[in-house]
Design an enzyme around this catalytic site. Sequence first.
Site, PDB file in Angstrom:
ATOM      1  N   ASP A  38      -6.100   4.902  -2.491  1.00 49.27           N
ATOM      2  CA  ASP A  38      -6.238   3.559  -3.016  1.00 49.27           C
ATOM      3  C   ASP A  38      -7.691   3.392  -3.427  1.00 49.27           C
ATOM      4  O   ASP A  38      -8.598   3.608  -2.622  1.00 49.27           O
ATOM      5  CB  ASP A  38      -5.893   2.557  -1.906  1.00 49.27           C
ATOM      6  CG  ASP A  38      -5.207   1.321  -2.430  1.00 49.27           C
ATOM      7  OD1 ASP A  38      -5.770   0.705  -3.345  1.00 49.27           O
ATOM      8  OD2 ASP A  38      -4.137   0.979  -1.912  1.00 49.27           O
ATOM      9  N   ASP A  45      -6.619  -0.670  -7.232  1.00 47.99           N
ATOM     10  CA  ASP A  45      -6.441  -2.051  -6.808  1.00 47.99           C
ATOM     11  C   ASP A  45      -6.880  -3.023  -7.905  1.00 47.99           C
ATOM     12  O   ASP A  45      -7.935  -2.830  -8.521  1.00 47.99           O
ATOM     13  CB  ASP A  45      -7.296  -2.261  -5.549  1.00 47.99           C
ATOM     14  CG  ASP A  45      -6.993  -3.562  -4.845  1.00 47.99           C
ATOM     15  OD1 ASP A  45      -5.857  -3.716  -4.376  1.00 47.99           O
ATOM     16  OD2 ASP A  45      -7.891  -4.416  -4.768  1.00 47.99           O
ATOM     17  N   GLU A  82      -2.742  -1.321 -10.250  1.00 53.06           N
ATOM     18  CA  GLU A  82      -2.134  -2.583  -9.812  1.00 53.06           C
ATOM     19  C   GLU A  82      -2.589  -3.645 -10.807  1.00 53.06           C
ATOM     20  O   GLU A  82      -3.791  -3.887 -10.963  1.00 53.06           O
ATOM     21  CB  GLU A  82      -2.594  -2.953  -8.402  1.00 53.06           C
ATOM     22  CG  GLU A  82      -1.855  -4.179  -7.891  1.00 53.06           C
ATOM     23  CD  GLU A  82      -2.596  -4.971  -6.815  1.00 53.06           C
ATOM     24  OE1 GLU A  82      -1.936  -5.699  -6.071  1.00 53.06           O
ATOM     25  OE2 GLU A  82      -3.833  -4.869  -6.732  1.00 53.06           O
ATOM     26  N   ASP A 105       0.436   5.286  15.140  1.00 55.25           N
ATOM     27  CA  ASP A 105      -0.818   5.306  15.897  1.00 55.25           C
ATOM     28  C   ASP A 105      -0.889   6.589  16.713  1.00 55.25           C
ATOM     29  O   ASP A 105      -0.135   6.767  17.666  1.00 55.25           O
ATOM     30  CB  ASP A 105      -0.839   4.052  16.797  1.00 55.25           C
ATOM     31  CG  ASP A 105      -1.981   4.080  17.804  1.00 55.25           C
ATOM     32  OD1 ASP A 105      -2.931   4.873  17.606  1.00 55.25           O
ATOM     33  OD2 ASP A 105      -1.920   3.300  18.769  1.00 55.25           O
ATOM     34  N   ASP A 135      -3.308   5.351  12.324  1.00 56.85           N
ATOM     35  CA  ASP A 135      -4.436   6.195  11.937  1.00 56.85           C
ATOM     36  C   ASP A 135      -3.949   7.452  11.225  1.00 56.85           C
ATOM     37  O   ASP A 135      -2.747   7.676  11.071  1.00 56.85           O
ATOM     38  CB  ASP A 135      -5.285   6.544  13.171  1.00 56.85           C
ATOM     39  CG  ASP A 135      -4.415   7.006  14.342  1.00 56.85           C
ATOM     40  OD1 ASP A 135      -3.420   7.715  14.090  1.00 56.85           O
ATOM     41  OD2 ASP A 135      -4.713   6.647  15.506  1.00 56.85           O
ATOM     42  N   HIS A 168       2.314  -3.781   0.935  1.00 56.12           N
ATOM     43  CA  HIS A 168       1.628  -4.471   2.030  1.00 56.12           C
ATOM     44  C   HIS A 168       1.276  -5.918   1.687  1.00 56.12           C
ATOM     45  O   HIS A 168       0.709  -6.616   2.515  1.00 56.12           O
ATOM     46  CB  HIS A 168       0.371  -3.684   2.392  1.00 56.12           C
ATOM     47  CG  HIS A 168      -0.582  -3.647   1.228  1.00 56.12           C
ATOM     48  ND1 HIS A 168      -0.321  -2.925   0.078  1.00 56.12           N
ATOM     49  CD2 HIS A 168      -1.763  -4.271   1.018  1.00 56.12           C
ATOM     50  CE1 HIS A 168      -1.302  -3.116  -0.780  1.00 56.12           C
ATOM     51  NE2 HIS A 168      -2.191  -3.920  -0.241  1.00 56.12           N
ATOM     52  N   ASP A 169       1.541  -6.346   0.455  1.00 55.60           N
ATOM     53  CA  ASP A 169       1.248  -7.728   0.049  1.00 55.60           C
ATOM     54  C   ASP A 169       2.514  -8.573  -0.085  1.00 55.60           C
ATOM     55  O   ASP A 169       2.433  -9.747  -0.455  1.00 55.60           O
ATOM     56  CB  ASP A 169       0.533  -7.750  -1.313  1.00 55.60           C
ATOM     57  CG  ASP A 169      -0.858  -7.144  -1.271  1.00 55.60           C
ATOM     58  OD1 ASP A 169      -1.472  -7.122  -0.194  1.00 55.60           O
ATOM     59  OD2 ASP A 169      -1.321  -6.683  -2.333  1.00 55.60           O
ATOM     60  N   ASN A 214      -3.547   7.723  18.496  1.00 53.53           N
ATOM     61  CA  ASN A 214      -4.432   7.777  19.671  1.00 53.53           C
ATOM     62  C   ASN A 214      -4.218   6.633  20.653  1.00 53.53           C
ATOM     63  O   ASN A 214      -5.019   6.436  21.559  1.00 53.53           O
ATOM     64  CB  ASN A 214      -5.910   7.844  19.240  1.00 53.53           C
ATOM     65  CG  ASN A 214      -6.353   6.566  18.524  1.00 53.53           C
ATOM     66  OD1 ASN A 214      -5.543   5.646  18.339  1.00 53.53           O
ATOM     67  ND2 ASN A 214      -7.595   6.512  18.118  1.00 53.53           N
ATOM     68  N   ASP A 263      -4.471   3.406  20.478  1.00 56.81           N
ATOM     69  CA  ASP A 263      -5.312   2.197  20.522  1.00 56.81           C
ATOM     70  C   ASP A 263      -4.632   0.992  19.866  1.00 56.81           C
ATOM     71  O   ASP A 263      -5.246  -0.070  19.713  1.00 56.81           O
ATOM     72  CB  ASP A 263      -6.690   2.460  19.885  1.00 56.81           C
ATOM     73  CG  ASP A 263      -6.598   2.729  18.390  1.00 56.81           C
ATOM     74  OD1 ASP A 263      -5.470   2.800  17.839  1.00 56.81           O
ATOM     75  OD2 ASP A 263      -7.669   2.876  17.747  1.00 56.81           O
TER      76      ASP A 263
HETATM   77  O1  ISL Z   1      -3.011 -12.317  -7.804  1.00 58.93           O
HETATM   78  C1  ISL Z   1      -2.776 -12.653  -6.695  1.00 58.93           C
HETATM   79  C2  ISL Z   1      -2.085 -13.886  -6.405  1.00 58.93           C
HETATM   80  O2  ISL Z   1      -1.675 -14.488  -7.566  1.00 58.93           O
HETATM   81  C3  ISL Z   1      -3.123 -11.890  -5.539  1.00 58.93           C
HETATM   82  O3  ISL Z   1      -1.897 -11.667  -4.931  1.00 58.93           O
HETATM   83  C4  ISL Z   1      -3.797 -10.564  -5.825  1.00 58.93           C
HETATM   84  O4  ISL Z   1      -3.534 -10.067  -7.060  1.00 58.93           O
HETATM   85  C5  ISL Z   1      -3.409  -9.544  -4.848  1.00 58.93           C
HETATM   86  O5  ISL Z   1      -3.733 -10.027  -3.588  1.00 58.93           O
HETATM   87  C6  ISL Z   1      -4.142  -8.255  -5.116  1.00 58.93           C
HETATM   88  O6  ISL Z   1      -3.919  -7.353  -4.098  1.00 58.93           O
HETATM   89  C7  ISL Z   1      -4.789  -6.301  -3.870  1.00 58.93           C
HETATM   90  O7  ISL Z   1      -6.153  -6.684  -3.787  1.00 58.93           O
HETATM   91  C8  ISL Z   1      -6.481  -7.553  -2.720  1.00 58.93           C
HETATM   92  C9  ISL Z   1      -5.949  -7.066  -1.374  1.00 58.93           C
HETATM   93  O8  ISL Z   1      -6.045  -8.094  -0.432  1.00 58.93           O
HETATM   94  C10 ISL Z   1      -4.509  -6.635  -1.472  1.00 58.93           C
HETATM   95  O9  ISL Z   1      -4.059  -6.135  -0.231  1.00 58.93           O
HETATM   96  C11 ISL Z   1      -4.422  -5.624  -2.559  1.00 58.93           C
HETATM   97  O10 ISL Z   1      -3.161  -5.047  -2.685  1.00 58.93           O
HETATM   98  C12 ISL Z   1      -7.972  -7.638  -2.670  1.00 58.93           C
HETATM   99  O11 ISL Z   1      -8.502  -6.347  -2.558  1.00 58.93           O
END
Ligand code: ISL
Length: 554
Positions: A109, A204, A263, A32, A40, A335-336, A34, A36
């Site tokens: 992305d 994505d 992805e 971060d 960023d 991040h997922d 700034n 907040d």
């Molecule tokens: O397929 C899924 C579960 O079986 C989901 O996990 C999905 O494929 C996944 O969330 C996809 O991720 C991407 O698109 C999402 C976003 O929330 C994620 O952060 C991103 O990486 C929707 O844009």
Amino acid sequence: MPSNLTEPAGRTGPGWWRSAVVYQVYPRSFADGNGDGVGDLRGIRDRLDHLEWLGVDVLWISPVYPSPMADNGYDVSDYHDVDPTYGTLAELDALIAELHERGMKLVMDLVANHTSDEHPWFVDSTMSPESPKRDWYWWREEPNNWGSFFSGPAWTYSEGRAAYYLHLFRKQPDLNWENPEVRQAVYEVMRWWLDRGVDGFRMDVVNLISKDPELPEAPVLPGQRYGNMRGSVIDGPRVHEFLAEMHREVFDRYDRDLLLVGETGETTVEEGRKYTDPARRELDMVLHYEHVEIDHGTFKWDVRPFDLGRLRDRFAAWQEGLADVGWNSLYWDNHDQPRVVSRYGNDGRWRTESAKLLATVLHLQRGTPFVYQGDEIGMTNFPFASIDEFDDVEAVNYYHEAIAAGHDHEDVMRSLRAMSRDNGRTPMQWDASPGAGFTTGKPWLAVNPNHTEINVAAQREDPDSVLSHYRRLIRLRHEDPVVVDGDFSLLAESHPQLFAFRRRHESGQLTVLANFSGTEADLGELVEECRGELVVGSGRGPVMAPWESRVYRR
Ligand code: ISL
């Protein structure tokens, strides 16, 4: 030698990404600039020394476009700008220039399966059945039975259209790729960013862009309320055609070293070969999910124990399946995902050892490794105690749905603690200060209390740290052609504790031995492999210590 590997991988030129390492930044949580409390672009620019020191070649940033942030920016409302939360377009231009000066590339992305429901395209589409963009999304007078990926139905009613629209993700209507205008609009966005100097895209959920146009009813799994639509949306009927068209309309127009990563959740090795076959001109590599679903039951909240056999089997299937054609990406976290050390390793007594082991077995497979921010210091899951500590739409929706369906509160919390995406989103741990060096303000998501011990500053000068280990592995990839181009063969296929493999190349061979357990492991016949120079690890002899990993070079 496989047809797509006739030339050794260079740092530039065809196939340059084979010897590259990608670093993923989740801008909200990285740094971060700034004060907040939200990360960023200023923060990212201030931390480029870290990336350069680590040795990474490519930076991929999760979305920074204007967004209502229903899904932290994956819900895009304008593809041609930067959200004020993250900074300005001028700062993004500066980031591109600064990366290029340091010899690194920037991958954006690109979320083009869907937009935010606040994107002007969608707003236009909802106005009336006569709107110019009426067919840009999937509209039906009657919804089918599909559920969304984030709980609840995949359809929402719009008063303006007096119809329902499809959204596989909440508040994120799916674009209708059957419509050529939609495809051209997406290609225009891509060219606009490439013209600005970006070096490629991580696309994505790109394997969801082609749906079965019939949108047929889907089977309802036991215990589920909605139909499982996966069979009608994953790797759909025209997905390869669309990607080949994208290649012609976008990438073929650029004579630069670009990187195209898709992805592709829940795809198969067979489809992965098609997506990444250089002759088909679709993508350079895909991010599949098979190795990050080892601990899922029927769905992700149904958490199962880690199973080494299954992990080894899935890795080997992708290594072998893409050996003669295509290319693998290699990742543990993003991040997922929850943090891999807490998930497949040991985040207590053996945290350092298991974090190094996980890095070693990943980086020394054949493919392009992706380091997610914090992997390089062995960051762990967060000790979530209450539902109020979660931010993520997926976790919060699941909680309410499960509780409403009568599930036990403690069981639901246990699943969330293990699997929530928020585990991977807590702020990057730079130092031991109260904001972990991430922010001087109040962080948008709590900093993991273990940042006082696990942080970049504490590991940077320590040659035995996880951080130094990552740096060594990255250097090894840049220096040793076996790591890049050697073939892969699994060893000791059914050993209860070991993941072992060999990489062979005309210039030599590497043997990787990893004890995926908290007890000693007898190498047995594998002791024969313990010859040559020990390039990673320190142990010797026929017994491996808990979570020990070694790499020999001959
Ligand atoms: O397929 C899924 C579960 O079986 C989901 O996990 C999905 O494929 C996944 O969330 C996809 O991720 C991407 O698109 C999402 C976003 O929330 C994620 O952060 C991103 O990486 C929707 O844009």
